[in-house]
Design a protein around this motif. Structure first.
Motif, PDB file in Angstrom:
ATOM      1  N   THR A 187      34.188  40.691  45.127  1.00  0.00           N
ATOM      2  CA  THR A 187      34.567  40.022  43.883  1.00  0.00           C
ATOM      3  C   THR A 187      35.656  38.964  44.085  1.00  0.00           C
ATOM      4  O   THR A 187      36.376  38.622  43.154  1.00  0.00           O
ATOM      5  CB  THR A 187      35.022  41.045  42.824  1.00  0.00           C
ATOM      6  N   THR A 188      35.767  38.430  45.291  1.00  0.00           N
ATOM      7  CA  THR A 188      36.674  37.308  45.548  1.00  0.00           C
ATOM      8  C   THR A 188      36.270  36.112  44.700  1.00  0.00           C
ATOM      9  O   THR A 188      35.092  35.778  44.608  1.00  0.00           O
ATOM     10  CB  THR A 188      36.631  36.931  47.039  1.00  0.00           C
ATOM     11  N   ASP A 189      37.242  35.455  44.072  1.00  0.00           N
ATOM     12  CA  ASP A 189      36.944  34.298  43.232  1.00  0.00           C
ATOM     13  C   ASP A 189      36.825  33.008  44.040  1.00  0.00           C
ATOM     14  O   ASP A 189      35.995  32.148  43.743  1.00  0.00           O
ATOM     15  CB  ASP A 189      38.018  34.120  42.156  1.00  0.00           C
ATOM     16  N   ARG A 212      41.917  36.110  44.308  1.00  0.00           N
ATOM     17  CA  ARG A 212      41.435  36.639  43.023  1.00  0.00           C
ATOM     18  C   ARG A 212      42.333  36.087  41.927  1.00  0.00           C
ATOM     19  O   ARG A 212      43.562  36.241  41.971  1.00  0.00           O
ATOM     20  CB  ARG A 212      41.505  38.164  43.045  1.00  0.00           C
ATOM     21  N   HIS A 214      36.704  35.023  36.099  1.00  0.00           N
ATOM     22  CA  HIS A 214      36.555  35.512  37.461  1.00  0.00           C
ATOM     23  C   HIS A 214      35.138  35.182  37.939  1.00  0.00           C
ATOM     24  O   HIS A 214      34.213  35.983  37.767  1.00  0.00           O
ATOM     25  CB  HIS A 214      36.794  37.018  37.521  1.00  0.00           C
TER      26      HIS A 214
END
Length: 213
Positions: free
Chosen positions: A102-104, A132, A138
């Protein structure tokens, strides 16, 4: 006692991870034997170093401000803080571990050796920081339409030449979603029967099973 600081030059990789697809019950793009490919947008690094607060420039759990060519390390409790480092690796993304799912976005840090901290060692090795955002949106979340990785819950659209690119599942992106990745498996044969396309994800379960929307 003076506060340690270090500096590095960074450029942002806003990756909308693309992949080549092959049809299961139908083919939207590509054919048998297609391999994955990534589409990425990068900002050229600036010659100016960014200032830091920690002993390691943009170490894990440290924060950065947002910028166009340079990113400054700032206290996470400060009003300028915009994103937090969730993982930090030396080298390049091609050779190092992938960022968390879930890295932006990813910051690429250029090697820097012309500044000194209080220990007389100002060298900052080449590396990358997985970031993040502190506040929504996000894009790295499932269905968010961005981030450096395509993961289960993401949506894609056909971009031509056998490629697809990620877009927001809610339809608010520049392109409407056509397929959604519903499962990640280690081989195509493990995809559900409803799979229309296979998406290359990488990692231990490299096949994404996508169904039409």
């Amino acid at each position: 006692m003076r506060e340690k600081s270090s500096a590095g030059v960074v450029c942002v990789l806003a990756a909308l991870l693309g992949a080549l697809l092959t049809g299961c019950t139908q083919s939207a793009a590509g054919g048998e034997g297609d391999a994955g490919s990534a589409t990425q947008v990068a900002v050229s690094p600036s010659a100016r170093p960014a200032s830091g607060f920690g002993a390691v420039f943009l170490g894990v759990d440290e924060c950065s401000s947002f910028g166009k060519a340079t990113f400054t390390e700032v206290p996470c409790a400060g009003e300028r803080a915009a994103a937090r480092v969730v993982a930090r690796h030396d080298g390049t993304t091609a050779d190092g571990p992938p960022c968390p799912a879930t890295t932006d976005f990813v910051l690429h840090i250029s090697a820097q050796s012309q500044v000194s901290d209080e220990d007389g060692d100002g060298a900052v090795p080449q590396g990358y920081a997985c970031m993040r955002n502190l506040q929504p949106p996000h894009p790295g979340d499932p269905g968010g339409g961005g981030g450096p990785r395509t993961i289960v819950g993401d949506c894609v659209y056909g971009a031509g030449s056998g490629q697809v690119r990620e877009t927001a599942c809610d339809g608010k992106g520049a392109k409407k979603p056509q397929y959604k990745v519903v499962k990640a498996v280690d081989a195509r044969g493990r995809c559900p029967l409803s799979t229309a396309l296979y998406v290359q994800l990488g990692g231990p379960r490299p096949v994404g099973c996508a169904r039409p929307l």
